[in-house]
Design a protein around this motif. Structure first.
Motif, PDB file in Angstrom:
ATOM      1  N   PRO A  33       0.742  -1.208   0.060  1.00  0.00           N
ATOM      2  CA  PRO A  33       0.040   0.028   0.030  1.00  0.00           C
ATOM      3  C   PRO A  33       0.604   1.273   0.036  1.00  0.00           C
ATOM      4  N   TRP A  34       2.118   1.178   0.615  1.00  0.00           N
ATOM      5  CA  TRP A  34       2.919   2.579   0.738  1.00  0.00           C
ATOM      6  C   TRP A  34       3.210   3.031  -0.586  1.00  0.00           C
ATOM      7  N   SER A  35       3.414   2.031  -1.563  1.00  0.00           N
ATOM      8  CA  SER A  35       3.853   2.354  -3.038  1.00  0.00           C
ATOM      9  C   SER A  35       2.754   3.278  -3.777  1.00  0.00           C
ATOM     10  N   ARG A  36       1.436   3.084  -3.252  1.00  0.00           N
ATOM     11  CA  ARG A  36       0.401   3.788  -3.799  1.00  0.00           C
ATOM     12  C   ARG A  36       0.069   5.021  -3.239  1.00  0.00           C
ATOM     13  N   PHE A  37       0.828   5.402  -2.368  1.00  0.00           N
ATOM     14  CA  PHE A  37       0.518   6.817  -1.521  1.00  0.00           C
ATOM     15  C   PHE A  37       1.069   8.013  -2.611  1.00  0.00           C
ATOM     16  N   LYS A  38       0.175   8.784  -2.868  1.00  0.00           N
ATOM     17  CA  LYS A  38       0.513  10.063  -3.572  1.00  0.00           C
ATOM     18  C   LYS A  38       1.437  10.876  -2.746  1.00  0.00           C
ATOM     19  N   PRO A  39       2.345  11.858  -3.645  1.00  0.00           N
ATOM     20  CA  PRO A  39       3.298  12.675  -3.017  1.00  0.00           C
ATOM     21  C   PRO A  39       2.484  13.660  -1.713  1.00  0.00           C
ATOM     22  N   HIS A  40       1.157  14.124  -2.088  1.00  0.00           N
ATOM     23  CA  HIS A  40       0.443  14.926  -1.365  1.00  0.00           C
ATOM     24  C   HIS A  40       0.034  14.131  -0.086  1.00  0.00           C
ATOM     25  N   GLU A  41      -0.101  12.710  -0.278  1.00  0.00           N
ATOM     26  CA  GLU A  41      -0.490  12.035   0.876  1.00  0.00           C
ATOM     27  C   GLU A  41       0.838  11.606   1.824  1.00  0.00           C
ATOM     28  N   ARG A  42       1.954  11.749   1.225  1.00  0.00           N
ATOM     29  CA  ARG A  42       3.095  11.484   2.036  1.00  0.00           C
ATOM     30  C   ARG A  42       3.193  12.714   2.822  1.00  0.00           C
ATOM     31  N   GLN A  43       3.001  13.903   2.115  1.00  0.00           N
ATOM     32  CA  GLN A  43       3.129  15.307   2.783  1.00  0.00           C
ATOM     33  C   GLN A  43       2.300  15.399   4.008  1.00  0.00           C
ATOM     34  N   LYS A  44       0.966  15.017   3.881  1.00  0.00           N
ATOM     35  CA  LYS A  44       0.084  15.143   4.848  1.00  0.00           C
ATOM     36  C   LYS A  44       0.409  14.406   6.135  1.00  0.00           C
ATOM     37  N   LEU A  45       1.068  12.933   5.765  1.00  0.00           N
ATOM     38  CA  LEU A  45       1.502  12.321   6.669  1.00  0.00           C
ATOM     39  C   LEU A  45       2.528  13.012   7.711  1.00  0.00           C
ATOM     40  N   LEU A  46       3.506  13.389   6.841  1.00  0.00           N
ATOM     41  CA  LEU A  46       4.782  14.178   7.661  1.00  0.00           C
ATOM     42  C   LEU A  46       4.264  15.240   8.538  1.00  0.00           C
ATOM     43  N   LEU A  47       3.304  16.074   7.914  1.00  0.00           N
ATOM     44  CA  LEU A  47       2.617  17.206   8.879  1.00  0.00           C
ATOM     45  C   LEU A  47       2.140  16.660   9.797  1.00  0.00           C
ATOM     46  N   ARG A  48       1.315  15.562   9.902  1.00  0.00           N
ATOM     47  CA  ARG A  48       0.736  15.245  11.119  1.00  0.00           C
ATOM     48  C   ARG A  48       1.748  14.427  12.072  1.00  0.00           C
ATOM     49  N   ILE A  49       2.732  13.932  11.478  1.00  0.00           N
ATOM     50  CA  ILE A  49       3.988  13.485  12.380  1.00  0.00           C
ATOM     51  C   ILE A  49       4.540  14.794  13.236  1.00  0.00           C
ATOM     52  N   ALA A  50       4.831  15.740  12.483  1.00  0.00           N
ATOM     53  CA  ALA A  50       5.386  17.168  13.174  1.00  0.00           C
ATOM     54  C   ALA A  50       4.419  17.650  14.213  1.00  0.00           C
ATOM     55  N   ASP A  51       2.972  17.259  13.954  1.00  0.00           N
ATOM     56  CA  ASP A  51       2.363  18.084  14.838  1.00  0.00           C
ATOM     57  C   ASP A  51       2.256  17.257  16.007  1.00  0.00           C
ATOM     58  N   LEU A  52       2.307  15.928  15.957  1.00  0.00           N
ATOM     59  CA  LEU A  52       2.472  15.012  17.039  1.00  0.00           C
ATOM     60  C   LEU A  52       3.529  15.104  17.983  1.00  0.00           C
ATOM     61  N   PHE A  53       4.665  15.377  17.145  1.00  0.00           N
ATOM     62  CA  PHE A  53       6.231  15.488  17.777  1.00  0.00           C
ATOM     63  C   PHE A  53       5.786  16.997  18.590  1.00  0.00           C
ATOM     64  N   GLU A  54       5.319  17.616  18.072  1.00  0.00           N
ATOM     65  CA  GLU A  54       5.157  18.981  18.712  1.00  0.00           C
ATOM     66  C   GLU A  54       4.622  18.678  20.239  1.00  0.00           C
ATOM     67  N   ARG A  55       3.260  17.990  20.302  1.00  0.00           N
ATOM     68  CA  ARG A  55       2.538  17.654  21.134  1.00  0.00           C
ATOM     69  C   ARG A  55       3.031  16.948  22.311  1.00  0.00           C
ATOM     70  N   HIS A  56       4.089  16.220  21.815  1.00  0.00           N
ATOM     71  CA  HIS A  56       5.045  15.439  22.846  1.00  0.00           C
ATOM     72  C   HIS A  56       6.173  15.726  22.894  1.00  0.00           C
ATOM     73  N   TRP A  57       6.588  17.051  22.662  1.00  0.00           N
ATOM     74  CA  TRP A  57       8.071  17.344  22.591  1.00  0.00           C
ATOM     75  C   TRP A  57       8.585  17.096  23.987  1.00  0.00           C
ATOM     76  N   GLU A  58       7.949  17.627  25.180  1.00  0.00           N
ATOM     77  CA  GLU A  58       8.543  17.459  26.399  1.00  0.00           C
ATOM     78  C   GLU A  58       9.104  15.936  26.418  1.00  0.00           C
ATOM     79  N   GLU A  59       8.118  15.105  26.397  1.00  0.00           N
ATOM     80  CA  GLU A  59       8.452  13.742  26.496  1.00  0.00           C
ATOM     81  C   GLU A  59       9.527  13.206  25.604  1.00  0.00           C
ATOM     82  N   ILE A  60       9.777  13.588  24.354  1.00  0.00           N
ATOM     83  CA  ILE A  60      10.895  13.313  23.790  1.00  0.00           C
ATOM     84  C   ILE A  60      12.122  13.796  24.290  1.00  0.00           C
ATOM     85  N   CYS A  61      11.903  15.081  24.617  1.00  0.00           N
ATOM     86  CA  CYS A  61      13.498  15.642  25.426  1.00  0.00           C
ATOM     87  C   CYS A  61      13.683  15.015  26.697  1.00  0.00           C
TER      88      CYS A  61
END
Length: 493
Positions: free
Chosen positions: A68-96
């Protein structure tokens, strides 16, 4: 905030590894401990993965790549990376907190990395939709249209060090997700916990099973099988030059592509006209940041002879003023070394410096009083009277040790600065624009900083010259490392 586990309960004292979307144990059933370097306390155990586990992870990554990953369009990979960034930002203290307890990074510095790490994720997201080939006017007979396609290279094996678990993980995983590759990440056995937390967050963000896998284990038992695996299309590695050479040899089996960011012995040149108020703290922290455990540490400090003594005196006062302690204290500026082994290694260089005739200006001792007794602490150290042939001026120490060396002319400074097998970074302090341009051109290093240091931007390529490796991380060149170019010819007449 506590993260809810994705697949199975994760004991606070034990963290399984992540393969194919599942939390799993090593095939051997073996584990190893990871300790807080500031206290010596056992934080957790993790699986001691080996060849069988690498086989499982590479198979999972391959299945995801062609699935299925091979069928992800560029804009779908973009949205996924942005979701990851937002999730990292919410959990940043835990990561630190994870980085601080696992490898000693002062939490104030870890918190300050937010712009860099989140910026990388959002930069890769932006680039995901900007990857494209080009049409080419060819000289062939007949009516033939020719163009190129940019395609993901495939399964990427990523091997990272312990000195920057969060940034190193994202520097490897981010471009893989942007380009459509899959990843098997092998973190250092010295600091495996943050990469496991990152895998958990990525699964929570919706990264498909098998796209990101994390196998914990030693370099010999897990890293080497990953580097030589015939099912891996590319290896990206950050670490020592010696290990990098071994990875190049291991990659020959299927001629997999390799990117290496290796050791350094970076020079910093302080010109006679430098602004000392700026240069002293920046030059000091070019080394003392992360207790010197950083590949770009500006550990060879070339200072114009007319200001050498004053600069060294100011540098020693600054070094002695730094607050040393457990990184979890937000007031801490210098944390511990990663392990007892690294502590002993740095102590060996301190002895070598004195035995070879360098003058110890400040520091040079292990700190073991009070709350520091159980940790791996070395006082920030400045040596003067150093010659270019001394071990402390030639070899990568990976500890908080600066060697000050006077120079008389800029030509001399450049020649001596370049007289090293490494070429990762360099620094210059001057108020003269012509000098800044001339030195930045002449210094043999992948990054040159003028009147600053440690400036790393997601849009700017980073990497080494000479024995400091090849390939680039950051910028459009970074994404290109994860892509193959295909030429296509179509006859239309």
């Amino acid at each position: 905030m506590t993260i809810v586990p994705i697949r199975q309960p994760i004991d606070g004292r034990h963290r399984p590894m992540f393969i194919g979307g599942l939390w799993v144990e090593a095939a051997s059933g073996q584990t190893f401990e990871t300790r807080n370097p500031a206290t010596g306390e056992i934080i957790a155990t993790v699986p001691r993965g080996g060849r069988q586990d690498i086989e499982r992870a590479v198979a999972a990554a391959r299945n995801a790549f062609v699935g299925p990953w091979s069928r992800f369009k560029p804009h779908e990979r973009q949205k996924l990376l942005l979701r990851i960034a937002d999730l990292f930002e919410r959990h940043w203290e835990e990561i630190c907190t994870s980085d601080t307890t696992d490898m000693g990074l002062p939490i104030a510095r870890a918190r300050g990395n937010a712009n860099r790490v989140l910026g990388m994720l959002r930069y890769y997201a932006g680039m995901a939709t900007a990857l494209h080939g080009e049409t080419i006017e060819n000289s062939l007979p007949g009516d033939i249209v020719s163009f190129t396609r940019k395609e993901p290279v495939g399964v990427v094996g990523a091997i990272i060090p312990w000195n920057a678990p969060t940034a190193a993980s994202i520097w490897k995983i981010g471009p893989a997700l942007a380009t459509g590759c899959t990843v098997v990440l092998k973190p250092s056995e010295e600091a495996p916990l943050t990469p496991l937390l990152i895998a958990e967050l990525m699964a929570e963000a919706g990264v498909p099973d098998g796209v990101v896998n994390v196998v914990t284990g030693t370099g010999a038992e897990a890293g080497a099988p990953l580097a030589e695996h015939l099912g891996v299309d590319k290896i990206v590695f950050t670490g020592s030059t010696l290990t990098g050479q071994g990875i190049v040899r291991a990659s020959a089996g299927n001629l997999k592509r390799v990117s290496l960011e290796l050791g350094g012995k970076s020079p910093v040149i302080v010109c006679a006209d430098a602004d000392l108020e700026r240069a002293v703290p920046v030059a000091a922290m070019s080394v003392f940041a992360n207790s010197g455990q950083i590949c770009i540490a500006g550990s060879r400090l070339f200072v114009a002879r007319s200001i050498h003594d004053e600069f060294v005196e100011r540098l020693s006062v600054y070094a002695a003023s730094l607050r040393i302690g457990n990184g979890i204290d937000p007031e801490t500026e210098i944390g511990p070394l990663i392990s007892q082994r690294q502590l002993e290694r740095v102590e060996g260089y301190l002895r070598a410096g004195s035995e070879e005739g360098a003058r110890l200006v400040t520091g040079g001792t292990r700190l073991s009083q009070g709350a520091l007794a159980a940790g791996n602490f070395i006082a920030p150290t400045v040596f003067a009277g150093v010659s270019d042939t001394m071990r402390i001026a030639r070899e990568e120490i990976f500890g908080p040790v600066i060697s000050a060396l006077p120079f008389d002319t800029l030509d001399e400074a450049v020649r001596r600065a370049n007289d090293t097998p490494y070429g990762l970074a360099a620094g210059v302090f001057t108020r003269d624009l012509a000098t800044a341009h001339q030195l930045s051109r002449r210094l043999q290093a992948g990054s040159v900083w003028v009147n600053t240091y440690h400036a790393i931007d997601p849009a700017v390529p980073f990497g080494g010259y000479k024995m400091s490796g090849y390939g680039r991380e950051g910028g459009g060149e970074h994404l290109g490392e994860y892509l193959s170019t295909k030429g296509v010819f179509i006859r239309i007449d």
